[in-house]
Every structure is written in structure tokens, then in C-alpha cells.
Motif scaffolding. Sequence first.
Motif, PDB file in Angstrom:
ATOM      1  N   LEU A  68     -27.977  23.429  38.522  1.00 19.59           N
ATOM      2  CA  LEU A  68     -26.603  22.998  38.807  1.00 19.59           C
ATOM      3  C   LEU A  68     -25.658  23.942  38.066  1.00 19.59           C
ATOM      4  N   PRO A  69     -24.575  24.347  38.702  1.00 21.68           N
ATOM      5  CA  PRO A  69     -23.600  25.208  38.005  1.00 21.68           C
ATOM      6  C   PRO A  69     -22.768  24.366  37.043  1.00 21.68           C
ATOM      7  N   ILE A  70     -23.337  24.089  35.873  1.00 19.01           N
ATOM      8  CA  ILE A  70     -22.713  23.089  34.996  1.00 19.01           C
ATOM      9  C   ILE A  70     -21.368  23.516  34.432  1.00 19.01           C
ATOM     10  N   ALA A  71     -21.153  24.812  34.255  1.00 16.44           N
ATOM     11  CA  ALA A  71     -19.851  25.226  33.709  1.00 16.44           C
ATOM     12  C   ALA A  71     -18.739  24.930  34.709  1.00 16.44           C
ATOM     13  N   ASP A  72     -19.004  25.202  35.976  1.00 23.83           N
ATOM     14  CA  ASP A  72     -17.983  24.919  37.000  1.00 23.83           C
ATOM     15  C   ASP A  72     -17.745  23.421  37.133  1.00 23.83           C
ATOM     16  N   ILE A  73     -18.831  22.659  37.126  1.00 26.19           N
ATOM     17  CA  ILE A  73     -18.686  21.203  37.270  1.00 26.19           C
ATOM     18  C   ILE A  73     -17.911  20.651  36.074  1.00 26.19           C
ATOM     19  N   SER A  74     -18.225  21.141  34.891  1.00 24.40           N
ATOM     20  CA  SER A  74     -17.529  20.677  33.692  1.00 24.40           C
ATOM     21  C   SER A  74     -16.042  20.993  33.773  1.00 24.40           C
ATOM     22  N   GLU A  75     -15.745  22.177  34.240  1.00 22.88           N
ATOM     23  CA  GLU A  75     -14.340  22.568  34.271  1.00 22.88           C
ATOM     24  C   GLU A  75     -13.548  21.678  35.213  1.00 22.88           C
ATOM     25  N   GLU A  76     -14.064  21.451  36.414  1.00 24.65           N
ATOM     26  CA  GLU A  76     -13.358  20.585  37.358  1.00 24.65           C
ATOM     27  C   GLU A  76     -13.263  19.161  36.810  1.00 24.65           C
TER      28      GLU A  76
ATOM     29  N   TRP B  60     -12.952   1.147  31.463  1.00 23.79           N
ATOM     30  CA  TRP B  60     -13.302   2.085  30.396  1.00 23.79           C
ATOM     31  C   TRP B  60     -14.476   2.961  30.785  1.00 23.79           C
ATOM     32  N   ALA B  61     -14.510   4.159  30.209  1.00 26.00           N
ATOM     33  CA  ALA B  61     -15.618   5.098  30.423  1.00 26.00           C
ATOM     34  C   ALA B  61     -15.814   5.481  31.892  1.00 26.00           C
ATOM     35  N   ARG B  62     -14.710   5.565  32.618  1.00 20.10           N
ATOM     36  CA  ARG B  62     -14.835   6.089  33.981  1.00 20.10           C
ATOM     37  C   ARG B  62     -15.321   7.534  33.928  1.00 20.10           C
ATOM     38  N   ARG B  63     -16.113   7.907  34.924  1.00 21.13           N
ATOM     39  CA  ARG B  63     -16.573   9.302  34.978  1.00 21.13           C
ATOM     40  C   ARG B  63     -15.751  10.078  36.000  1.00 21.13           C
ATOM     41  N   PRO B  64     -15.558  11.371  35.741  1.00 26.53           N
ATOM     42  CA  PRO B  64     -14.808  12.187  36.693  1.00 26.53           C
ATOM     43  C   PRO B  64     -15.544  12.276  38.032  1.00 26.53           C
ATOM     44  N   LEU B  65     -14.778  12.292  39.099  1.00 27.05           N
ATOM     45  CA  LEU B  65     -15.386  12.294  40.428  1.00 27.05           C
ATOM     46  C   LEU B  65     -16.149  13.592  40.706  1.00 27.05           C
ATOM     47  N   ALA B  66     -15.655  14.710  40.163  1.00 25.70           N
ATOM     48  CA  ALA B  66     -16.329  15.986  40.431  1.00 25.70           C
ATOM     49  C   ALA B  66     -17.785  15.942  39.953  1.00 25.70           C
ATOM     50  N   ALA B  67     -17.986  15.418  38.754  1.00 24.51           N
ATOM     51  CA  ALA B  67     -19.342  15.350  38.208  1.00 24.51           C
ATOM     52  C   ALA B  67     -20.202  14.398  39.040  1.00 24.51           C
ATOM     53  N   CYS B  68     -19.616  13.266  39.444  1.00 25.19           N
ATOM     54  CA  CYS B  68     -20.377  12.299  40.252  1.00 25.19           C
ATOM     55  C   CYS B  68     -20.763  12.926  41.597  1.00 25.19           C
TER      56      CYS B  68
ATOM     57  N   ALA C 173     -25.197  27.127  44.196  1.00 27.77           N
ATOM     58  CA  ALA C 173     -24.134  27.036  43.200  1.00 27.77           C
ATOM     59  C   ALA C 173     -22.778  27.222  43.861  1.00 27.77           C
ATOM     60  N   LYS C 174     -22.718  28.136  44.798  1.00 25.61           N
ATOM     61  CA  LYS C 174     -21.450  28.403  45.476  1.00 25.61           C
ATOM     62  C   LYS C 174     -20.988  27.158  46.230  1.00 25.61           C
ATOM     63  N   LEU C 175     -21.944  26.539  46.921  1.00 25.85           N
ATOM     64  CA  LEU C 175     -21.562  25.358  47.681  1.00 25.85           C
ATOM     65  C   LEU C 175     -21.124  24.209  46.776  1.00 25.85           C
ATOM     66  N   ILE C 176     -21.878  23.986  45.701  1.00 27.67           N
ATOM     67  CA  ILE C 176     -21.540  22.873  44.803  1.00 27.67           C
ATOM     68  C   ILE C 176     -20.189  23.117  44.145  1.00 27.67           C
ATOM     69  N   LYS C 177     -19.938  24.349  43.783  1.00 29.23           N
ATOM     70  CA  LYS C 177     -18.658  24.673  43.174  1.00 29.23           C
ATOM     71  C   LYS C 177     -17.502  24.314  44.123  1.00 29.23           C
ATOM     72  N   ALA C 178     -17.664  24.695  45.359  1.00 29.82           N
ATOM     73  CA  ALA C 178     -16.609  24.383  46.333  1.00 29.82           C
ATOM     74  C   ALA C 178     -16.472  22.876  46.522  1.00 29.82           C
ATOM     75  N   LEU C 179     -17.606  22.208  46.536  1.00 37.81           N
ATOM     76  CA  LEU C 179     -17.604  20.757  46.759  1.00 37.81           C
ATOM     77  C   LEU C 179     -16.933  20.003  45.611  1.00 37.81           C
ATOM     78  N   CYS C 180     -16.953  20.579  44.423  1.00 38.79           N
ATOM     79  CA  CYS C 180     -16.371  19.904  43.257  1.00 38.79           C
ATOM     80  C   CYS C 180     -14.874  20.120  43.122  1.00 38.79           C
ATOM     81  N   GLN C 181     -14.327  21.003  43.906  1.00 36.35           N
ATOM     82  CA  GLN C 181     -12.885  21.263  43.783  1.00 36.35           C
ATOM     83  C   GLN C 181     -12.097  19.987  44.004  1.00 36.35           C
TER      84      GLN C 181
END
Length: 965
Positions: free
Chosen positions: A13-21, A47-55, A88-96
Motif C-alpha cells: 500500500l502506498p502508505i505515505a500518500d494515504i497518510s497525507e490525504e 470520537w476516534a473517527r477515522r479519515p475516509l481516505a484511509a478507510c 499504488a497509482k490507482l490507490i493514490k488517485a482513489l484516496c484523493q
Amino acid sequence: MNDTDKRLIEDYLPIADISEESSIENSVTQARGYLSKALLSILHRWWARRPLAACRAAVYGALVPASRFVPGNGTDTQKKSLGRANSAKLIKALCQRGVSQDQLEQAAQHIREAHGDTAPRVLDMFAGGGSIPLEVGRLGCESYAVELNPVAHLVELGTLVYPEQFGHRMVKELRNWSRIVYERTQQEVGDLYPSILDPKSSPEALVGNSQTEFQVSGFERRQGELRQPSGFLTPVAYIWTRTVPCPRPGCGASVPLHRQSWLRKKAGGFVALKPVAGKDRQRVDYALLSSSAEDPKEAIVEWGFDPSDLSAGGETTCPICQTTVATMHIKASGESGRMAVNLIALVCTRSGDQGKIYFSASDIPSSEDEEKKASGRLPVIVKQGNFGVYETKLPPRGTLGFRVQPYGFKTWDDLFTQRQLLTLLTFVQHVRQAYSEMRNGGVEPELAKALVTYLAFIVDKVAERGASVCRWHPGAEKIEGPIANGKMPMVWDFPEANPFGNASGSWSQSADDVIGAVEALANGGLKKCIVQRGSALALPYEDNFFDAIITDPPYYDNVPYSHLADFFYVWLKRSVGHLYPEHFAAESCPTKAEAVMEPARHGGDSEKARAEYEKMMSQAFSEAHRVLKPGAPLVCVYAHKTTAGWATLIDAMRRAGFVVTEAWPIDTENPSRQRSKESSALASSIFLVAKRREAIGKGNYDETVRPELESTVRERVNSLWDLGITGADLVIACVGAGLRAFTAFSSVEYANGEEMPAQRFLTEVESVVLETILARLSKEVGGNGGRYGLAAIDAPSRFYTLWRYTYKLAELDSGEAIIFANGTHVELDGLQGLSSGARPMLEKRKGKYRLLDYSERGGDTSLGALSQDGQPAPLVDALHRLLWLMERNPSNIPDFLRDARPNTEQMRLFAQALAGPVLKGGELGEVASGTELAALTKLTANWRSVVEDVAEAAVGPLFRDARKN
Ligand SMILES: C[S@@+](CC[C@H](N)C(=O)[O-])C[C@H]1O[C@@H](n2cnc3c(N)ncnc32)[C@H](O)[C@@H]1O
Ligand SMILES: [Zn+2]
């Protein structure tokens, strides 16, 4: 799921991109306008909601096979790396954040294709605010959400069900009804928030004479603003302080307990109050101070008074007679009902003008009558609405995060002033009335229920900023709710919003927020979710029902969900409880089946609480195993930075029948990922990936487990390194992968038949991971991996390198530090410990460890010297001493090198490894501390002149030969 069915999340998983989004989603200002964690939080707090990009990344990654992206041609290595780059390219785009419907549909198509052209069933069994089920639905799956808490369940209905069910048509209706409720309530209780005469047009309006007006820009005007006839100002917040009677007999003063008195704290416009003894020497009056300084410190100097410096924890002195007022006295006053409140300031707006206008309460006619008026009217509405008030008790004293109980607060309603209570109950009454009118007007029952649920959310929002435990934020000039951070601390000075004003805490702003969020959800093209209230410990589904579980369980004592949720429960029960009798029959949120580590529920016994929590998590994993299809994946969010708490969690998963296959560290919380700064070197959550284990069997440690562990770890370290993953992220991801070797079996045995204890797994894996990383590091700096490579250096120096590599400058909790030390075969404490002895390498303070650098160690003249029996010192000691001498006393270097006899070849590799470029995966950065890094860079650049030539001149070839022996 077999190996050919390996999912993306099990590969890369491209974790740096996911983390950033993900991190961006925490910011409200950036997150409005598209579906995000912040937008969901605006709808209703959880409380403790998770960001949608990571989900989203987790859902897609768990459901799409890795093979999908692997090209048909090329060598195996080429195919693998191209496959990873593609995914990675696809997941990155999907997390935008602005992901399009088309992109979502395409991703959904990939998921369906992997599931025989059907939509897979996916469960979140601890669904909370619903981030995960939302993304499951958006990616075209059948989404199921289970949650125990009734407040969270309602939030889920409002997020995942109603917007999809009723779409956009609901929004107009909601606006209309919100206005009706507002107007009716204002008609009834608006007189309790009277406008005040504008001193600009009527100077006689002021009873005092201090400077009263400070006008500033920045106020945003909203719809539904209360219009004033000209010549009047609208109060938007009343600022109160709590008081207790002075303990000195005969003084008779009411002592204010305010902790601070800043009203506005913005460059170019500071405003504060200064308490002064009143004329009668019994009352405290307030002088309004203002300053156009650029810095608060300048304003403080100008005033000769520091507004931050009033009471500390409520402990203070009587401003009239200077007697000390101790906490004991304050608690006793609270308990016996002698704690009162006193108005100290008023914040207003002027229609048509920007900014806020501040008054000292001493300068305007008293408004304490309103509190009396409200108190007189309260019994009437309580009776009319059959509202039980003062019934629901606060959680017991000692409950995590709750600090108000010792001061006389017994029930949730105690947290409101009489005026707040009366106004909120009036809102509630009109929300209920709205439902009857909708039904009588022919609105279908489900739609009417949805609409009033949102109206109830608006009431909750007003209540959250309309309690006497809120805080005034002088930097933002707005009100902050009490429970935002998952705590309920005691508050000594508090703002009370005017719900009919137009600033924070008003109905109009709250309604705009809620309706805006509903609108975004209704436009979001959501798919239907099946939302159920129930317990993860007994799931209401048959065996083998789900294709995946993706969930985010409560983590030990991080958040006391049910207690915090009671804040809203009491209001929701009153406003819509009759529409959801199955969820709101009880007096408060259910706690019995709640998975939380709460000692207060076990008579203060933390061990018992821990054991109970762990038992519940095991039970939940067993249920997960039962309802999953064979081989199906489980993704479990572990809400913690480090691996220290893993052992129990992983053991619970293993015993429930799961193989742990990967772990991905993702930064879900920090507003921006500043990886080089100390604490944020560590990601905030870890996504643990597991799958249902099908074969039951014993693993032989030496024959199967250990070789498998080594080969998995080698593959992971090298391939993730090449993909740019470094530091703690690399360690965590590789440890996750390494655990597969152990958890693939229901038990692991040594050759003698003895079972390996589960606690050993983690150390064992960590040790192999660190070993492998060191070997790779050595290779990167040109070491040959053999006797003179980095891998062959002494234990303390290995430890030093790996710690710097993994944690950079961060301090480590002792739990994590111990695992790390075990993995590198050193001791932290005790006689041989790295934090003890004459030349410690680690500093231990308040249960945390920090690595010392050369500037803190190198001044010791015996550092790096041969031991008494002639053994060379650890390389790290010699290097630290050398760096020190290079910087402060270079002429002593030859003597030092001659006497200490370090292995200079190894030392060069070691210094290069620490100098950073390699450790950061190619980019220069603060791996060592700033000073150490500068020194290391200098040393490695001048290696020949500083070390080689000197060593040669000092000892000649002899020295080299000696070293080779
Ligand atoms: C970490 S939160 C989930 C947050 C969620 N992922 C989100 O983004 O909003 C964990 C949730 O588990 C719920 N919970 C605790 N015990 C439970 C149980 N036995 N069954 C179901 N849910 C439970 C809590 O109420 C809490 O909402
Ligand atoms: Zn006094």
C-alpha cells in the motif's frame, strides 16, 4: 484466500500518500465541501473517527487481488514491481479528496470482478461514526455496520441510511423545519437574551466608564441572523466565572475562580479583563483592558497584568482580603451548593458590522435576573414535556477523563445553567411538536423520523456549546465544547452562547452546519448500508456470511465512549427517544457489553479491567472468525503508534483462528505529516491485516517457522525499502509480515515438543527484522556484510544505529523500548543497562527513554577508551568521543586513536550510516540530532584527514595489522 488470492493489502500500500490525504481530512477548513472525516464530525460528534481516505484504501486493498495489476510480460521481478507501481497509482488517485463518481465506480467494478461479479458483503463490527461502512458502500459493496452505542447508532442512521434513503428532497424540508423550531423557541424564551443598547448611539447605556468597544474584522455572517433594530447590539456570548464564598470569616467576598480572563487574543487587538476590588469591598469588579500590540507579551507589559495568571486548578486567593482559597474549600463549597456563578463579560455583535464588541459586566446593566427568570419558568416546561431533569447521573467519580464530580456536579443536567436548560428543553419541545405536525401533514413516517433526527442533532450541537463546561477560545473568538477531546475537565470560567445570536453555539450556525453536512451526504451518491445496533461479542449473523471484515475496535482506555455519549444521550432521549424506543428505553448508554478498559467499573482494579477488556476482544475475534467466509480477510485498525500493545491483540487474533499477514502504519491524525519532528516520526494507527486460518496445525519452530520467518522478512525488508518505506514504518510493516510465520499455526513448538509462548513471537520477529535492516544498511554504505560490515558491530552500537534509524529523535515509552531492546539483544536497565552505568547511552525520564548524542556524551575523557582488560569500547562510544574531539580539541585525536584502537573501517561505515542520507532512504534528514548530524557530515567528508592519515601517522601499519587480527 490462498496465495494466488493474495490481496493488495497483503502486498503493498502506498502508505505515505494515504497518510497525507488522511491527515488533510482532519482540518475542518479544508474538508468542507467534500465527504471527509471533518464533514462527518460536523454532522454530529463521535470520537476516534477515522479519515475516509484511509478507510477507502483499506476497503479497496482488502477486496482486490494483487494479481490484478501484474502485467503479463517481463521477468518475475519486473512484473512484481510494475504491478506495485500500477496499484499504488490507482490507490493514490482513489484516496484523493475530490475522488469522482467515475473513479469510485471503476474501483467498485474491480471489487465485483474479484467476487464473481457480485457485490461482496463487508462488515464493520465496531462502526462508531461510520467512516468504514460509508466507504464500503461507496465502493459498491453490501455494507453492514454493527455498533453497541445508541448515540453512535443514530449518528450512523443519519450518515449512512437517511441521506441515501431520502436524497436531496430532504434538505429543503429540513431547512424549513429548522426555521420553524427556531422561531417558535425564540418566541418563548428569546426575552431571556435581551439586546443591549448600543453605546455608540446611546452613551448613557453604560453604567460604568471603562473603554468598552474593540472592533475587529473577521466575523462571518450567517443566514438566519437575528436582526436588531438599529441602536442595539446582539449578545453572542456571556462570560461567567464560578465563585465560592471567601473562607476568611468576616470577609464576605465571593471569590472568582477564573483561570484566565483573555477575551480576545489576536495580533493587533488584545482584550482582557482585570479583576479589581469593588467599591463595597465585597464584590469583585472588572476593568476591560484593550491593546493594539502585535504580541500578547507586549500587551501584558502595557497593562502590567497577565490575564493567564489567575487561579491554578481553581486554587486562588481572595482578591479582597488576600486569603488563600484551597481546593478543599472549593470542593466543599461545590458539594454544599455554595458555588455560584458571576457574569464577568459580554460579547456582542452589531448588525451590519464585522467583528465582536466586548464589555465588562461591571459596565452594563446586570443580566443575572435572566437566570432567576429562567429558574422560575423551568418547572412549567419540565412538567409539560414530562422531561425528567436532574435524573441521569454522571459517571461515577474516578471515571477516566471526568473531573467535574468532586465539585458538586451529580447529574448531566447540573452541567447547564437554568437558562441553558430552559432554552434547550424548549427547543426539544418544538422538535417533538414538529414531528407531530409533519405526521398530521401527511409526511411519511420514516421521512418524518429522519427529519426530526437531524433537528435533534442540531439540539445536540447547541447543547454541546451551551453547557457551563465550555471554554471561550480567545484566539478564535468562539466557544469550544467540553467533550471534544474525549474528556470532561472542570471549568472555572465559561462562555454561555446566545442560541438566538449568530455566532458559535447559536441555532443558526448549528443548523447551517448540520444541514450542510446532510446536503453533502445526500449528494455523495451513497449506497444503502445495513445498520444494526448490537454487540460485536454476539453478532446477529449466520456463519460464513461475510466476504471481509474491516473494523476499528476500541483500544484499551483511549476513549470512554459510553460515558461521553451520555452527554448527548440525555438530549436525544428527550427529543427523539420516543421514535426509537428500542434504543432509548434505558436511562443512559449501555456499558455492560462495552469493550473498554475502565478500572472504575471494576472497583478501581486496573488488572481486572484489562483482563476483562482482553476477554471481550478475544470474544469479538471469535465472532469475526465465525461470520467470515473461509479464507476471507479481516482488517483491524490498531489505534496506537507502536507495537508494544500488539502481543495481546495478536495472540487474541491467533487464538480466534486468524493468520496475521501484514501491518500498515498510517498516519490518521496529524494535521500534516512532519516526519522529521520527534513524536510524529511514528504513524498514529496501524492497519493489521489477517485472514481466516483454515488448517489447524502445529508448527515446528526450527524446521518450519524460523526459516519461513527469515525468508518473509528478507523479502519484505528489501522490497519495501526499494519502494521508499523507511524508519519505524518499515519496521512495523515487516514485523506485521513476519508474524505470519507464527500465526499460520495454531501453536508453535520447539524441537523438544515444548510450546513457544505467544509473547516470544513479537520479540523474535522484531529481532529478525532489525537484523535484516542492519544488513541492508550495511550494504547501502558499502559494507560487505561480513566481519567488517555493520552487522558485525558490537551490540550497543547496533542498538544505537537501529534506534536512530527507526525512531530518529523520538522518545520511547518503556514498553516499546523494551521490545526494541530485546530485539537487539541489549538491556536498558540494571547493571549492564544502556541507561545506567558511568557512560549511559540512553536517558530515562518519567518512564520514557531518549537516545543521547555525542554532544551530551563526548565530553567524558574516558569515553571510548579500552576497558581495563584491554577490550575496545563499543564503537558508538569511540565515535562520540572522536566527534567531540574533532569539534573541540582536534590535536588530541592522534592520542585518542592510538590508545582506543577502534576498528576504523567499521567506524567509517557506522558514521556513514548515521550521517543520514542512507537512513532516510536517499534524502538527507535529521536522523541524528542537528548537532550530531552536522558533526557526522563533517567527519565523513573529511575522513581521510581526520582519521586515516592521523591513525597511520600515529601507529603506522602496525595498527592496521593489529586490527585485522
Ligand atoms: C474506535 S471506535 C470506531 C470509530 C469508527 N471507526 C469511526 O470512524 O467513527 C470503536 C467503537 O466501538 C464501539 N463499541 C464498544 N464496545 C462494543 C461492542 N461490544 N460491540 C459493538 N461496538 C462496540 C464504541 O462505542 C465505539 O464507537
Ligand atoms: Zn476574602
